[in-house]
Design a protein around this motif. Structure first.
Motif, PDB file in Angstrom:
ATOM      1  N   ASP A  58       0.825  -1.210   0.000  1.00  8.42           N
ATOM      2  CA  ASP A  58       0.000   0.000   0.000  1.00  8.42           C
ATOM      3  C   ASP A  58       0.858   1.259   0.000  1.00  8.42           C
ATOM      4  N   ALA A  59       1.955   1.249   0.747  1.00 10.08           N
ATOM      5  CA  ALA A  59       2.852   2.407   0.765  1.00 10.08           C
ATOM      6  C   ALA A  59       3.465   2.619  -0.619  1.00 10.08           C
ATOM      7  N   MET A  60       3.882   1.538  -1.260  1.00  8.42           N
ATOM      8  CA  MET A  60       4.450   1.649  -2.605  1.00  8.42           C
ATOM      9  C   MET A  60       3.428   2.186  -3.596  1.00  8.42           C
ATOM     10  N   GLU A  61       2.193   1.760  -3.451  1.00 10.83           N
ATOM     11  CA  GLU A  61       1.119   2.234  -4.323  1.00 10.83           C
ATOM     12  C   GLU A  61       0.872   3.729  -4.101  1.00 10.83           C
ATOM     13  N   ARG A  62       0.872   4.164  -2.838  1.00  8.77           N
ATOM     14  CA  ARG A  62       0.687   5.594  -2.537  1.00  8.77           C
ATOM     15  C   ARG A  62       1.852   6.418  -3.085  1.00  8.77           C
ATOM     16  N   LYS A  64       3.726   5.681  -5.674  1.00 11.20           N
ATOM     17  CA  LYS A  64       3.582   5.695  -7.134  1.00 11.20           C
ATOM     18  C   LYS A  64       2.555   6.731  -7.583  1.00 11.20           C
ATOM     19  N   SER A  65       1.494   6.903  -6.796  1.00 14.02           N
ATOM     20  CA  SER A  65       0.434   7.836  -7.175  1.00 14.02           C
ATOM     21  C   SER A  65       0.694   9.259  -6.669  1.00 14.02           C
ATOM     22  N   GLY A  66       1.851   9.497  -6.058  1.00 11.10           N
ATOM     23  CA  GLY A  66       2.181  10.851  -5.603  1.00 11.10           C
ATOM     24  C   GLY A  66       1.373  11.285  -4.395  1.00 11.10           C
ATOM     25  N   PHE A  67       1.249  10.422  -3.418  1.00  9.35           N
ATOM     26  CA  PHE A  67       0.484  10.684  -2.198  1.00  9.35           C
ATOM     27  C   PHE A  67       0.848  12.031  -1.583  1.00  9.35           C
ATOM     28  N   VAL A  68      -0.175  12.799  -1.249  1.00  8.87           N
ATOM     29  CA  VAL A  68       0.028  14.126  -0.665  1.00  8.87           C
ATOM     30  C   VAL A  68      -0.789  14.239   0.614  1.00  8.87           C
ATOM     31  N   ASN A  69      -0.159  14.716   1.688  1.00  7.53           N
ATOM     32  CA  ASN A  69      -0.870  15.018   2.926  1.00  7.53           C
ATOM     33  C   ASN A  69      -1.455  16.413   2.802  1.00  7.53           C
ATOM     34  N   VAL A  70      -2.712  16.572   3.205  1.00  7.62           N
ATOM     35  CA  VAL A  70      -3.334  17.891   3.170  1.00  7.62           C
ATOM     36  C   VAL A  70      -3.823  18.218   4.573  1.00  7.62           C
ATOM     37  N   ALA A  71      -3.433  19.391   5.029  1.00  4.57           N
ATOM     38  CA  ALA A  71      -3.886  19.877   6.330  1.00  4.57           C
ATOM     39  C   ALA A  71      -4.510  21.248   6.103  1.00  4.57           C
ATOM     40  N   THR A  87       7.888  12.230   1.309  1.00  4.41           N
ATOM     41  CA  THR A  87       8.885  11.592   0.459  1.00  4.41           C
ATOM     42  C   THR A  87       8.789  10.074   0.581  1.00  4.41           C
ATOM     43  N   GLU A  88       9.326   9.396  -0.411  1.00  4.31           N
ATOM     44  CA  GLU A  88       9.346   7.934  -0.371  1.00  4.31           C
ATOM     45  C   GLU A  88      10.097   7.457   0.863  1.00  4.31           C
ATOM     46  N   GLU A  89      11.187   8.113   1.176  1.00  4.47           N
ATOM     47  CA  GLU A  89      11.988   7.732   2.340  1.00  4.47           C
ATOM     48  C   GLU A  89      11.188   7.881   3.634  1.00  4.47           C
ATOM     49  N   GLN A  90      10.443   8.981   3.764  1.00  9.33           N
ATOM     50  CA  GLN A  90       9.626   9.197   4.962  1.00  9.33           C
ATOM     51  C   GLN A  90       8.531   8.138   5.071  1.00  9.33           C
ATOM     52  N   MET A  91       7.869   7.858   3.937  1.00 10.17           N
ATOM     53  CA  MET A  91       6.769   6.904   3.965  1.00 10.17           C
ATOM     54  C   MET A  91       7.276   5.496   4.289  1.00 10.17           C
ATOM     55  N   MET A  92       8.368   5.077   3.648  1.00  8.40           N
ATOM     56  CA  MET A  92       8.890   3.740   3.909  1.00  8.40           C
ATOM     57  C   MET A  92       9.473   3.653   5.317  1.00  8.40           C
ATOM     58  N   GLY A  93      10.016   4.739   5.837  1.00  7.97           N
ATOM     59  CA  GLY A  93      10.490   4.765   7.218  1.00  7.97           C
ATOM     60  C   GLY A  93       9.354   4.539   8.196  1.00  7.97           C
ATOM     61  N   SER A  94       8.210   5.142   7.893  1.00 10.77           N
ATOM     62  CA  SER A  94       7.030   4.972   8.731  1.00 10.77           C
ATOM     63  C   SER A  94       6.538   3.515   8.681  1.00 10.77           C
ATOM     64  N   VAL A  95       6.556   2.919   7.495  1.00 10.60           N
ATOM     65  CA  VAL A  95       6.151   1.516   7.346  1.00 10.60           C
ATOM     66  C   VAL A  95       7.123   0.614   8.105  1.00 10.60           C
ATOM     67  N   TYR A  96       8.419   0.902   7.993  1.00 14.03           N
ATOM     68  CA  TYR A  96       9.424   0.100   8.714  1.00 14.03           C
ATOM     69  C   TYR A  96       9.157   0.149  10.220  1.00 14.03           C
ATOM     70  N   ASP A  97       8.845   1.330  10.744  1.00  7.66           N
ATOM     71  CA  ASP A  97       8.544   1.458  12.174  1.00  7.66           C
ATOM     72  C   ASP A  97       7.362   0.570  12.568  1.00  7.66           C
ATOM     73  N   GLN A  98       6.339   0.501  11.715  1.00  2.46           N
ATOM     74  CA  GLN A  98       5.190  -0.367  11.999  1.00  2.46           C
ATOM     75  C   GLN A  98       5.595  -1.837  11.969  1.00  2.46           C
TER      76      GLN A  98
END
Length: 114
Positions: A58-62, A64-71, A87-98
């Protein structure tokens, strides 16, 4: 014999969002990432491994689609939206933590056996 850690049906049952045509490639990339993170210690898929695979796919899919956080913030009727691409690094880092929280320490710790 299953050559991967998760089938498309198992992935969808875990709430996976990637489509079936993208899945084989994403599964292979996710498996390589999980094998790297666990230093090849996975002996076979179980429910925890499949959950980790779904998170990575799911992280890889997000990514690929240019996932953007909106606040947004509001003040006196004025609303301002902020968008920040993770960034990809931030997202994969978050997945690694999980994944570290899901898998047994002997699968993800490099200090085991010392």
């Amino acid at each position: 014999m299953m050559c991967g850690y998760i089938t498309y049906e198992q992935y969808k049952a875990l709430g996976g969002r990637a489509n079936s045509s993208a899945f084989p490639r994403l599964e292979q990339l996710a498996r390589k990432k999980l094998d790297y993170w666990t230093q090849g210690r996975i002996t076979g898929p179980d429910d925890d491994i499949r959950l980790c695979m779904a998170l990575i796919i799911d992280a890889m899919e997000r990514i690929k689609s240019g996932f953007v956080n909106v606040a947004s913030t509001s003040n006196d009727g004025l609303t301002v939206n902020y968008a920040s691409a993770q960034t990809e690094e931030q997202m994969m880092g978050s997945v690694y933590d999980q994944i570290v929280e899901i898998l047994p320490v002997e699968l993800v710790s490099l200090e085991v056996g010392i």
